[in-house]
Motif scaffolding. Structure first.
Motif, PDB file in Angstrom:
ATOM      1  N   PHE A  94       1.223  -0.933   0.357  1.00 18.37           N
ATOM      2  CA  PHE A  94       0.021   0.060   0.267  1.00 18.37           C
ATOM      3  C   PHE A  94       0.874   1.492  -0.108  1.00 18.37           C
ATOM      4  O   PHE A  94       0.550   1.853  -0.820  1.00 18.37           O
ATOM      5  N   GLY A  95       1.921   1.360   0.889  1.00 19.54           N
ATOM      6  CA  GLY A  95       2.769   2.370   1.356  1.00 19.54           C
ATOM      7  C   GLY A  95       3.103   2.416  -0.601  1.00 19.54           C
ATOM      8  O   GLY A  95       3.778   4.039  -0.177  1.00 19.54           O
ATOM      9  N   ILE A  96       4.063   2.139  -1.041  1.00 24.26           N
ATOM     10  CA  ILE A  96       4.941   1.919  -1.548  1.00 24.26           C
ATOM     11  C   ILE A  96       4.075   2.108  -2.942  1.00 24.26           C
ATOM     12  O   ILE A  96       4.834   2.919  -4.241  1.00 24.26           O
ATOM     13  N   GLU A 107      13.178   3.904   7.364  1.00 28.82           N
ATOM     14  CA  GLU A 107      12.848   3.826   5.431  1.00 28.82           C
ATOM     15  C   GLU A 107      11.689   4.124   5.086  1.00 28.82           C
ATOM     16  O   GLU A 107      10.250   4.217   6.014  1.00 28.82           O
ATOM     17  N   THR A 108      11.018   5.151   4.081  1.00 31.04           N
ATOM     18  CA  THR A 108      10.026   6.091   3.827  1.00 31.04           C
ATOM     19  C   THR A 108       9.920   6.366   2.299  1.00 31.04           C
ATOM     20  O   THR A 108      11.120   6.499   1.966  1.00 31.04           O
ATOM     21  N   HIS A 109       8.694   6.335   2.241  1.00 30.70           N
ATOM     22  CA  HIS A 109       8.478   6.457   0.900  1.00 30.70           C
ATOM     23  C   HIS A 109       6.942   7.541   0.830  1.00 30.70           C
ATOM     24  O   HIS A 109       6.539   7.929   1.522  1.00 30.70           O
ATOM     25  N   VAL A 110       7.500   7.854  -0.011  1.00 28.58           N
ATOM     26  CA  VAL A 110       6.154   9.451  -0.475  1.00 28.58           C
ATOM     27  C   VAL A 110       4.982   9.338  -1.849  1.00 28.58           C
ATOM     28  O   VAL A 110       5.364   8.906  -3.097  1.00 28.58           O
ATOM     29  N   TYR A 151       1.557  11.204   1.212  1.00 31.65           N
ATOM     30  CA  TYR A 151       0.908  10.360   1.338  1.00 31.65           C
ATOM     31  C   TYR A 151       2.064  10.098   2.052  1.00 31.65           C
ATOM     32  O   TYR A 151       3.395   9.668   0.960  1.00 31.65           O
ATOM     33  N   TYR A 152       2.778   9.903   3.471  1.00 31.57           N
ATOM     34  CA  TYR A 152       4.058   9.436   3.644  1.00 31.57           C
ATOM     35  C   TYR A 152       4.094   7.333   4.425  1.00 31.57           C
ATOM     36  O   TYR A 152       2.463   7.447   4.707  1.00 31.57           O
TER      37      TYR A 152
END
Length: 697
Positions: free
Chosen positions: A561-563, A625-628, A636-637
């Protein structure tokens, strides 16, 4: 008076000599200058590329805070002749010219000579700086055998750089685009003693191909090398970390057989490149793909249906029954899933794609009825398929045995996983056989999409039944382009998924699929970094996170979901049949609650369609580790860590805008932040998904 005139004439003469010497030194064309000095210096964006009088090179960067890349000039482009590495050439001439047309820029041609023991070589080093691609220099070398005798070439290497560490732990992270049977991570930290060959041909009976780029980075700078050929090439991109933590990279062609280099003949290397960026590998990979597309690689357009969530019957295994599949469809519909996939096990054999009588006693009519049932629930139907594979004894091979790829010794090329033979992708018989299957699946049976599956799809071995054996691996992308075009001709909105199990997908095959996939990930980490890779190379693609049951704990929807990945599952429901495989994936009451929440959230947000901002956080060095993902004016982080307690930073916020932060998974409002004060204290386990909403909206 005469003596005085002679004195001044001599003085003027020596002054003129000194002046000419200085001018020649400044312009870089003195043949006697030190090998430590620059003869050619190119500044293109933030990359500085220098060549000295021995045709050695040095790379440096003008990015703020970037440190020394190399402590000296290096013999980065060389050739091996008769087991001897030839790397020192005496610079004779440099020419600069302008490139016009679509790929405009500047070009430098440096000519050097090597002459020793009867061997005379001319080296023509061509350097190109494309206007629209700052921070990147391409390199191509032509070697001329100016000797009177023939010699033998063992190989060549371009971009062979030794890069200094800066004392960080780990000192380097690396993206390596090769494939292997270990299905290892594409991104990893490096340690002293590390070595990986990164061969782009077949590395095992089933494994080969990939992305012809190596990108290594420190906290201050990323350096990438690769090649710019428009077809797959059987070359290496080796990565090595020495004991002193220096990293060595390059693009090499180690010839399988010593090659005769006749007198007065010319050999040309591939066009390779070196590029620099800040942060992790994302920008260098994106830049590479943009340049390849400018050179002629055409990526297909996205398909709306490819972003819809997926259920796959693979949870029931190869021994599934029609009853099991049909009885699961109501729950698939109820959970908000749009695709149902008929997986491996329906067929008689690889190569013979008629329905197996024990699974479908009514034959093709049973398959057609199943598709009708799927459509009756308002779902789309996809069918599993492993192209380029045919079992020994199959009708396909009895009718067309010439389809088989054969090794140099005449033996068939074997696909270990499927107990099958490789089919040669460029042969007319293989193409016709494949088109007939596409007509069967999409026209006669009425499926809406294809799940092409198997690690062997990523590359094929040279076919020694062809006049040019390398025609097979180089022609593989055209084979998949044919499949894509044929499928879309039959079904204009067909989804064509390419799932090369566990491999680093061939960049060239990406051009003919509208659904990429994490492809049997071994961890949630793989789901996330494979997603970042695809979004750098093909930002418009629908990236499928594969069955969530393959993630950490079999339930890590958050990583997909986050990626910005499409969600998928292979859950099962209770059945009257004794299917031990299906028992592992039963949708219990508790699981159904979790599955329902995630699929509902996915359909509400549809972040898989939105812009992934890959250059804000370093996937190696930034913690957590972070994706936006950017959707209109909202960000959305997704933050990931086993456990985190402390500050997180919100990068990419608009100046002069205040944002309220929402934990949208748990429906909790947090504090406000803005670009000048982008930090927030949080604590979480495994993940936290946050939405930054401009205040007042």
């Amino acid at each position: 008076m005469k003596m005085r005139d002679e004195y001044f004439n001599k003085k003027n003469f020596f002054s003129l000599l000194l002046f000419l010497f200085v001018i020649l030194g400044i312009t870089g064309f003195s043949m006697k200058q030190s090998k430590k000095e620059s003869s050619v210096k190119i500044t293109h964006g933030n990359i500085i590329f220098e060549v000295n009088s021995a045709l050695h090179t040095r790379i440096s960067s003008s990015f703020p805070d970037s440190k020394t890349v190399m402590d000296k000039f290096q013999a980065s482009e060389n050739i091996t002749i008769d087991n001897r590495v030839i790397s020192n050439f005496e610079l004779k001439k440099v020419q600069e010219s302008t490139l016009d047309g679509k790929l405009s820029g500047r070009e430098w041609l440096a000519k050097g000579i090597f002459e020793e023991d009867g061997l005379k070589l001319v080296k023509n080093l061509k350097l190109t700086a494309y206007d629209d691609f700052p921070n990147l220099i391409s390199v191509e070398v032509k070697y001329v055998n100016a000797s009177k005798e023939d010699v033998f070439i063992d190989g060549w290497i371009n971009g062979n750089y030794q890069i200094l560490p800066q004392g960080d732990q780990p000192p380097f992270w690396a993206f390596q685009g090769s494939s292997s049977s270990s299905r290892s991570d594409w991104i990893k930290p490096l340690e002293p003693g590390y070595y990986q060959k990164n061969y782009m041909g077949m590395n095992d009976s089933d494994y080969g191909g990939g992305i012809p780029v190596t990108s290594v980075w420190r906290p201050d700078l990323n350096i990438a090398v690769g090649h710019l050929s428009l077809v797959p090439e059987l070359v290496n991109l080796p990565t090595e970390m020495l004991k002193d933590s220096k990293v060595v990279i390059g693009v090499s062609n180690d010839f399988a057989h010593r090659t005769l280099f006749k007198a007065q003949d010319t050999i040309t290397t591939l066009e390779t490149f070196v590029s620099v960026s800040k942060g992790d590998y994302f920008e260098n990979l994106a830049k590479y793909s943009e340049l390849m597309q400018e050179k002629g690689i055409k990526m297909v357009k996205p398909e709306e249906a490819a972003f819809e969530p997926i259920w796959c019957a693979w949870g029931y295994g190869r021994e599934f029954t029609m009853e099991e599949v049909v009885n699961t469809l109501p729950k698939v519909k109820e959970l908000g899933i749009d695709w149902a996939v008929l997986d491996d096990g329906f067929q008689v054999a690889e190569g013979d794609w008629e329905p197996a009588s024990d699974r479908f006693p009514e034959g093709e009519d049973a398959i057609k009825k199943l598709v009708e049932r799927i459509h009756g629930y308002g779902l789309k139907a996809k069918i599993w398929w492993t192209p380029l594979a045919a079992d020994p004894g199959s009708k396909a091979l009895e009718q067309n045995p010439q389809m088989i790829i054969k090794k140099e010794n005449g033996a068939p090329q074997f696909i270990t996983w499927w107990d099958a033979y490789y089919l040669s992708p460029t042969k007319e018989e293989t193409v016709k056989h494949t088109k007939d299957i596409l007509d069967l699946f999409l026209n006669q049976w009425d499926f809406d999409g294809l799940k092409m599956d198997g690690q062997h799809l990523n590359a094929v071995a040279p076919d020694h039944t062809l006049e040019n054996p390398e025609e097979a691996p180089k022609g593989l992308p055209d084979f998949f382009h044919m499949i894509y075009n044929e499928a879309r001709k039959i079904k204009p909105n067909a989804v064509v998924e390419n799932c090369p199990c566990g491999t680093c997908m061939s960049y060239y095959n990406m051009a003919s699929t509208n659904q990429t996939v994490s492809s049997d990930p071994l961890s949630s980490w793989q789901i996330r970094h494979k997603g970042k890779t695809y979004k750098a190379l093909v930002p418009q693609t629908a990236y499928y996170g594969d069955h969530v049951e393959l993630s950490d704990n079999g339930s890590d929807f958050a990583s997909s979901f986050g990626i910005g990945a499409v969600l998928g599952t292979k859950f099962t429901v209770p059945s009257s049949s004794e299917n031990e495989e299906a028992e592992k994936f039963l949708l219990t009451e508790r699981k159904e609650e979790v599955w329902k929440k995630w699929f509902t959230l996915y359909n509400d947000k549809m972040l898989s369609k939105e812009e992934y901002i890959g250059n804000l956080y370093d996937i190696g060095y930034d913690k957590p580790e972070t994706h936006v993902i950017k959707k209109q004016d909202r960000l959305y982080y997704a933050f990931y860590a086993d456990f985190w307690e402390g500050k997180i930073e919100f990068r990419g916020l608009e100046n002069n805008t205040e944002y309220r932060i929402v934990d949208y998974f748990n429906k909790v409002n947090l504090e406000h932040v803005k670009a000048s004060q982008p930090f927030l204290d949080v604590n979480f386990k495994e993940f936290i998904l946050l939405e930054a909403v401009p205040v007042g909206k």
